[in-house]
Scaffold this motif. Structure first.
Motif, PDB file in Angstrom:
ATOM      1  N   GLN A 182      51.283 121.622  25.699  1.00 14.91           N
ATOM      2  CA  GLN A 182      50.869 122.706  24.807  1.00 14.91           C
ATOM      3  C   GLN A 182      50.086 122.117  23.641  1.00 14.91           C
ATOM      4  O   GLN A 182      50.338 120.985  23.210  1.00 14.91           O
ATOM      5  N   LEU A 183      49.164 122.921  23.137  1.00 15.53           N
ATOM      6  CA  LEU A 183      48.374 122.518  21.967  1.00 15.53           C
ATOM      7  C   LEU A 183      48.536 123.587  20.902  1.00 15.53           C
ATOM      8  O   LEU A 183      48.307 124.772  21.154  1.00 15.53           O
ATOM      9  N   GLU A 184      48.983 123.161  19.721  1.00 18.64           N
ATOM     10  CA  GLU A 184      49.222 124.079  18.605  1.00 18.64           C
ATOM     11  C   GLU A 184      48.156 123.840  17.529  1.00 18.64           C
ATOM     12  O   GLU A 184      47.949 122.709  17.095  1.00 18.64           O
ATOM     13  N   PHE A 185      47.483 124.918  17.119  1.00 17.60           N
ATOM     14  CA  PHE A 185      46.488 124.876  16.039  1.00 17.60           C
ATOM     15  C   PHE A 185      47.095 125.531  14.802  1.00 17.60           C
ATOM     16  O   PHE A 185      47.764 126.558  14.911  1.00 17.60           O
ATOM     17  N   SER A 186      46.840 124.970  13.637  1.00 20.31           N
ATOM     18  CA  SER A 186      47.393 125.542  12.415  1.00 20.31           C
ATOM     19  C   SER A 186      46.451 125.291  11.244  1.00 20.31           C
ATOM     20  O   SER A 186      45.816 124.240  11.152  1.00 20.31           O
ATOM     21  N   THR A 187      46.370 126.296  10.350  1.00 18.99           N
ATOM     22  CA  THR A 187      45.644 126.097   9.095  1.00 18.99           C
ATOM     23  C   THR A 187      46.603 125.645   8.001  1.00 18.99           C
ATOM     24  O   THR A 187      46.185 125.342   6.890  1.00 18.99           O
ATOM     25  N   LEU A 188      47.903 125.619   8.330  1.00 22.22           N
ATOM     26  CA  LEU A 188      48.926 125.093   7.426  1.00 22.22           C
ATOM     27  C   LEU A 188      49.160 123.633   7.790  1.00 22.22           C
ATOM     28  O   LEU A 188      48.718 123.169   8.840  1.00 22.22           O
ATOM     29  N   PRO A 189      49.900 122.879   6.960  1.00 23.97           N
ATOM     30  CA  PRO A 189      50.239 121.504   7.336  1.00 23.97           C
ATOM     31  C   PRO A 189      50.934 121.475   8.695  1.00 23.97           C
ATOM     32  O   PRO A 189      51.633 122.427   9.064  1.00 23.97           O
ATOM     33  N   PRO A 190      50.788 120.408   9.497  1.00 24.23           N
ATOM     34  CA  PRO A 190      51.374 120.354  10.843  1.00 24.23           C
ATOM     35  C   PRO A 190      52.891 120.443  10.790  1.00 24.23           C
ATOM     36  O   PRO A 190      53.520 119.858   9.912  1.00 24.23           O
ATOM     37  N   MET A 191      53.492 121.187  11.740  1.00 21.65           N
ATOM     38  CA  MET A 191      54.953 121.313  11.736  1.00 21.65           C
ATOM     39  C   MET A 191      55.555 121.344  13.136  1.00 21.65           C
ATOM     40  O   MET A 191      56.756 121.587  13.274  1.00 21.65           O
ATOM     41  N   ASN A 192      54.761 121.147  14.177  1.00 17.13           N
ATOM     42  CA  ASN A 192      55.283 121.146  15.549  1.00 17.13           C
ATOM     43  C   ASN A 192      56.147 122.377  15.800  1.00 17.13           C
ATOM     44  O   ASN A 192      57.258 122.288  16.314  1.00 17.13           O
ATOM     45  N   PHE A 193      55.631 123.537  15.418  1.00 16.66           N
ATOM     46  CA  PHE A 193      56.385 124.791  15.537  1.00 16.66           C
ATOM     47  C   PHE A 193      56.802 125.030  16.987  1.00 16.66           C
ATOM     48  O   PHE A 193      57.964 125.319  17.282  1.00 16.66           O
ATOM     49  N   ASN A 194      55.844 124.893  17.899  1.00 21.33           N
ATOM     50  CA  ASN A 194      56.137 125.188  19.298  1.00 21.33           C
ATOM     51  C   ASN A 194      57.146 124.208  19.889  1.00 21.33           C
ATOM     52  O   ASN A 194      58.044 124.599  20.629  1.00 21.33           O
ATOM     53  N   GLY A 195      57.007 122.918  19.553  1.00 22.26           N
ATOM     54  CA  GLY A 195      57.940 121.920  20.079  1.00 22.26           C
ATOM     55  C   GLY A 195      59.361 122.182  19.626  1.00 22.26           C
ATOM     56  O   GLY A 195      60.313 122.105  20.423  1.00 22.26           O
ATOM     57  N   ARG A 196      59.527 122.501  18.337  1.00 16.73           N
ATOM     58  CA  ARG A 196      60.869 122.815  17.821  1.00 16.73           C
ATOM     59  C   ARG A 196      61.410 124.110  18.441  1.00 16.73           C
ATOM     60  O   ARG A 196      62.603 124.234  18.713  1.00 16.73           O
ATOM     61  N   MET A 197      60.524 125.071  18.680  1.00 17.23           N
ATOM     62  CA  MET A 197      60.940 126.337  19.286  1.00 17.23           C
ATOM     63  C   MET A 197      61.437 126.106  20.714  1.00 17.23           C
ATOM     64  O   MET A 197      62.449 126.683  21.140  1.00 17.23           O
ATOM     65  N   GLN A 198      60.724 125.249  21.461  1.00 20.10           N
ATOM     66  CA  GLN A 198      61.140 124.944  22.830  1.00 20.10           C
ATOM     67  C   GLN A 198      62.492 124.238  22.855  1.00 20.10           C
ATOM     68  O   GLN A 198      63.295 124.440  23.770  1.00 20.10           O
ATOM     69  N   TYR A 199      62.765 123.408  21.839  1.00 23.10           N
ATOM     70  CA  TYR A 199      64.080 122.753  21.736  1.00 23.10           C
ATOM     71  C   TYR A 199      65.193 123.797  21.626  1.00 23.10           C
ATOM     72  O   TYR A 199      66.236 123.693  22.280  1.00 23.10           O
ATOM     73  N   LEU A 200      64.964 124.828  20.814  1.00 21.54           N
ATOM     74  CA  LEU A 200      65.965 125.877  20.663  1.00 21.54           C
ATOM     75  C   LEU A 200      66.166 126.654  21.966  1.00 21.54           C
ATOM     76  O   LEU A 200      67.288 126.960  22.358  1.00 21.54           O
ATOM     77  N   ILE A 201      65.056 126.976  22.641  1.00 18.12           N
ATOM     78  CA  ILE A 201      65.140 127.775  23.862  1.00 18.12           C
ATOM     79  C   ILE A 201      65.841 126.992  24.971  1.00 18.12           C
ATOM     80  O   ILE A 201      66.614 127.557  25.754  1.00 18.12           O
ATOM     81  N   ARG A 202      65.603 125.668  25.033  1.00 25.15           N
ATOM     82  CA  ARG A 202      66.182 124.854  26.103  1.00 25.15           C
ATOM     83  C   ARG A 202      67.584 124.357  25.778  1.00 25.15           C
ATOM     84  O   ARG A 202      68.243 123.773  26.640  1.00 25.15           O
ATOM     85  N   TYR A 203      68.078 124.580  24.562  1.00 28.70           N
ATOM     86  CA  TYR A 203      69.379 124.029  24.169  1.00 28.70           C
ATOM     87  C   TYR A 203      70.455 124.531  25.136  1.00 28.70           C
ATOM     88  O   TYR A 203      70.573 125.736  25.371  1.00 28.70           O
ATOM     89  N   PRO A 204      71.261 123.626  25.729  1.00 31.95           N
ATOM     90  CA  PRO A 204      72.110 124.029  26.855  1.00 31.95           C
ATOM     91  C   PRO A 204      73.375 124.801  26.504  1.00 31.95           C
ATOM     92  O   PRO A 204      73.988 125.406  27.381  1.00 31.95           O
ATOM     93  N   HIS A 205      73.809 124.765  25.242  1.00 29.67           N
ATOM     94  CA  HIS A 205      75.069 125.423  24.888  1.00 29.67           C
ATOM     95  C   HIS A 205      74.789 126.799  24.287  1.00 29.67           C
ATOM     96  O   HIS A 205      73.677 127.079  23.853  1.00 29.67           O
ATOM     97  N   GLY A 206      75.794 127.651  24.234  1.00 35.70           N
ATOM     98  CA  GLY A 206      75.520 129.036  23.863  1.00 35.70           C
ATOM     99  C   GLY A 206      76.587 129.725  23.042  1.00 35.70           C
ATOM    100  O   GLY A 206      77.070 130.800  23.409  1.00 35.70           O
ATOM    101  N   CYS A 207      76.973 129.139  21.892  1.00 35.65           N
ATOM    102  CA  CYS A 207      77.884 129.840  20.986  1.00 35.65           C
ATOM    103  C   CYS A 207      77.090 130.917  20.236  1.00 35.65           C
ATOM    104  O   CYS A 207      75.884 131.078  20.437  1.00 35.65           O
ATOM    105  N   VAL A 208      77.743 131.642  19.349  1.00 34.39           N
ATOM    106  CA  VAL A 208      77.068 132.735  18.641  1.00 34.39           C
ATOM    107  C   VAL A 208      75.937 132.202  17.763  1.00 34.39           C
ATOM    108  O   VAL A 208      74.859 132.812  17.677  1.00 34.39           O
ATOM    109  N   GLU A 209      76.146 131.026  17.142  1.00 35.30           N
ATOM    110  CA  GLU A 209      75.107 130.454  16.281  1.00 35.30           C
ATOM    111  C   GLU A 209      73.901 130.017  17.103  1.00 35.30           C
ATOM    112  O   GLU A 209      72.752 130.287  16.746  1.00 35.30           O
ATOM    113  N   GLN A 210      74.146 129.340  18.239  1.00 39.10           N
ATOM    114  CA  GLN A 210      73.043 128.811  19.045  1.00 39.10           C
ATOM    115  C   GLN A 210      72.289 129.918  19.768  1.00 39.10           C
ATOM    116  O   GLN A 210      71.065 129.863  19.908  1.00 39.10           O
ATOM    117  N   THR A 211      73.006 130.940  20.227  1.00 45.85           N
ATOM    118  CA  THR A 211      72.356 132.091  20.866  1.00 45.85           C
ATOM    119  C   THR A 211      71.423 132.782  19.875  1.00 45.85           C
ATOM    120  O   THR A 211      70.298 133.162  20.209  1.00 45.85           O
TER     121      THR A 211
END
Length: 649
Positions: A182-211
């Motif tokens: 994936q390639l992320e473009f931003s006019t703000l300072p770089p923050m790897n938004f998509n990479g961090r988002m994918q980490y959350l989506i792929r996280y294997p556990h599912g308590c109320v906080e993680q869900t």
């Protein structure tokens, strides 16, 4: 359907490949005469020649599985049967791809084929074809090839000044079919938004906080990202799925438990999940039936009962008051009481100020923040609120957005963006709150727009949007890829290139910090077994021992045991397995191929966990290493290397 007097009706029912018998039942009734009746008929389902085959539900690349094929010769004329396995990209056949069987009378016989699973990701097909004496039959078994290793990602930050272009080489890694970029473009300072988002989506556990964490930032992606319609649809499905799942965590009193089915309310989880659901409702999503009224009732009662003191987090109370204000049910009396409480923490002041800001009392909010310091000091993770310095800074940024203080928001946003773009570990709570706060900030300040061009392996893709960020999936090929990136505007663009793949089996990385884990296998009588070789049909116990080697108590530990494809977990709830002690854990999550245990540990404590297994399928399989971690503190983790095991006759 209806049948008139004397009428005959005909129906066709499609039966899948099946051997045995089928019972057809018809129930009829005439309501006017109050007459009812039924009739049934059993019909044999058979052909002169039939074939059946079976495989484990999931198989790992590199494994060798023995495919048992049962051939049924149902009539005297079937004497000689030829068997053949069709080729598929998911496996190679070891030995002969064809076999022959002879029958002197109607009977059933077995044949065995050895399949070597390829370096592949996805679902293949094993098709067995049988023919003999003018008769033919076939049977198809799906082969679901799954690599147990987690997705590995590497990121590269690129800065393009006005009208600048850059050529980048991207080399894929990992098994075939697992590569994405994936390639992320931003006019703000770089923050790897998509990479961090994918980490959350792929996280294997599912308590109320993680869900909640996995879905919460996705609510704001469309506001700041230029997204494809396919991506928007996926986001909607993810949010709807999270809302549905969270309905299983709410208790009759309106609070939310940490795990579904548990009877105890989780204080922070109740506010966090409620916050997400309220924001989702404001965007048009339908909430679980009865959520709002019972949740508000619980929060109001908890707010009134709160008192300062030990184990009474003032930040949790401030957050509760904030979400109550967000719901339109502000408890101003409790807000004033907390504001007048002596020595409330820095974090609580920021969150309480946001509550005042929501109800239109910006002056009170700003007065409250005069005594608050933005320079958060690094601190140990706060287990009660799953918090960290970064999470608290993100909550402060959200407060600045609420009260429209753009200057202070800008300073906070720069620091948070830097944390997100670094390769350091962040918990699900810190990641989610940082992303949602940055999304709200980006929406507040707006963007200069993005005009850019991607040339990937000779194919051109233009990007033109007024949004702050844009994300594009790259249609990469396996191996080497050439990328030309062009900034067609005068303003600076910050790019983040994410390259993802799953490492081959056996190449997983080991780690160990403050936790030690070991495992052994035992028979039903308690005798120790050599795990490298098991006899088909044998029942045995996998015993795992985990030790906290530190002098600190740790909360919310997750232990994951992934089992080989040829072994199956025995569910003791439905199986007479004798006396088998339950594992002493907070929550257990058992899947087809793994067992997840969740629990707390005292200092220097050792815990033992047992799972009942059966060696079901002949073959050579990979037993992945053990994994354990404190989900909100990266100082406690362990991951071991796996080994090859065999199931023999």
């Amino acid at each position: 359907f209806k049948l008139k007097k004397g009428e005959t009706g005909s129906h066709k029912v499609k039966v899948p490949k099946y051997i045995g018998s089928v019972r057809t039942m018809v129930i009829a009734g005439d309501a006017q005469t109050e007459a009812y009746g039924w009739v049934e008929k059993t019909s044999p389902v058979r052909k002169p020649l039939m074939v059946l085959a079976s495989l484990p539900r999931k198989i790992t690349p590199g494994e060798t599985v023995t495919l048992p094929v049962t051939v049924f010769a149902m009539e005297e004329k079937v004497k000689n049967v030829n068997l053949k396995i069709k080729e598929d990209q998911a496996f190679t056949i070891q030995g002969a791809a064809t076999q022959s069987l002879s029958f002197s009378k109607p009977d059933e016989k077995m044949a065995y084929f050895k399949l070597k699973v390829s370096d592949f990701k996805g679902i293949g097909k094993v098709i067995v074809e049988a023919s003999g004496n003018g008769e033919s039959a076939s049977f198809e078994v799906p082969i679901d090839v799954v690599n147990p290793n987690p997705m590995t990602s590497s990121t590269e930050d690129i800065v393009l000044n006005g009208n600048e272009s850059r050529t980048v080489s991207l080399q894929t890694f990992g098994i075939a079919g697992s590569n994405t970029a994936q390639l992320e473009f931003s006019t703000l300072p770089p923050m790897n938004f998509n990479g961090r988002m994918q980490y959350l989506i792929r996280y294997p556990h599912g308590c109320v906080e993680q869900t909640t964490s996995a879905a919460f930032p996705q609510l704001f992606l469309a506001d700041i990202f230029d997204l494809t319609s396919d991506k928007k649809n996926k986001i909607q499905l993810n949010v709807e799925s999270a809302i549905k799942r969270l309905g299983n965590y709410q208790l009759p009193n309106g609070g939310f438990s940490y795990w579904p089915g548990r009877g105890q309310v989780n204080d922070w989880g109740t506010s966090f999940a409620g916050h997400f659901l309220l924001e989702a409702e404001s965007q048009g999503y339908v909430l679980p039936i009865g959520f709002r009224s019972s949740w508000i009732s619980y929060q109001k009662q908890a707010a009134k009962q709160w008192r300062a003191g030990e184990h009474r987090s003032d930040l949790a109370q401030a957050y509760r008051l904030y979400v109550l204000a967000l719901s339109g049910n502000a408890d101003v009396a409790s807000m004033n009481r907390l504001r007048e409480t002596k020595n409330i923490t820095n974090e609580a002041k920021f969150r309480l100020a946001a509550a005042y800001g929501i109800i239109g009392q910006a002056g009170v909010a700003k007065d409250l923040l005069k005594g608050a310091v933005i320079d958060f000091k690094p601190s140990k993770y706060d287990y009660y609120t799953y918090g960290s310095e970064t999470r608290n800074r993100a909550m402060a940024l959200e407060t600045m957005v609420v009260i429209q203080d753009k200057v202070k928001a800008q300073d906070l946003a720069k620091t948070i963006a830097q944390r997100l773009s670094e390769s350091r570990w962040m918990s699900t709570q810190s990641t989610a709150y940082s992303l949602l706060a940055m999304a709200k900030f980006a929406k507040m300040v707006g963007g200069k727009g993005i005009k850019a061009q991607i040339i990937l392996n000779g194919k051109t893709l233009d990007i033109s949007t007024a949004k702050t960020l844009a994300n594009r999936n790259l249609d990469i090929k396996r191996g080497s890829n050439s990328l030309v990136l062009k900034n067609n505007s005068d303003n600076t663009l910050f790019l983040c290139l994410s390259n993802n793949g799953i490492l081959p089996v056996g190449e997983e990385k080991t780690t160990q910090k403050n936790l030690v884990v070991s495992s052994q296998f035992k028979g039903r009588d308690g005798t120790r077994l050599e795990g490298a070789q098991m006899t088909q049909g044998m029942d045995f116990v996998a015993e795992v021992t985990l030790t906290n080697t530190s002098s600190n108590d740790i909360k919310d530990v997750a232990l994951t045991q992934i089992f080989p494809s040829g072994w199956e977990i025995v569910n003791t709830r439905f199986t007479d397995f004798g006396s088998f002690a339950e594992n002493k854990v907070t929550y257990t999550d058992i899947r087809d191929d793994r067992a997840n245990f969740y629990f707390d540990m005292k200092k220097n404590e050792t815990k033992t966990f047992r799972v009942l297994l059966n060696a079901s399928y002949l073959g050579t399989y990979y037993l992945p290493g053990l994994q354990a971690e404190a989900m909100y503190d990266n100082d406690y983790r362990v991951r071991t290397r796996g080994q090859w095991v065999e199931v023999v006759q």
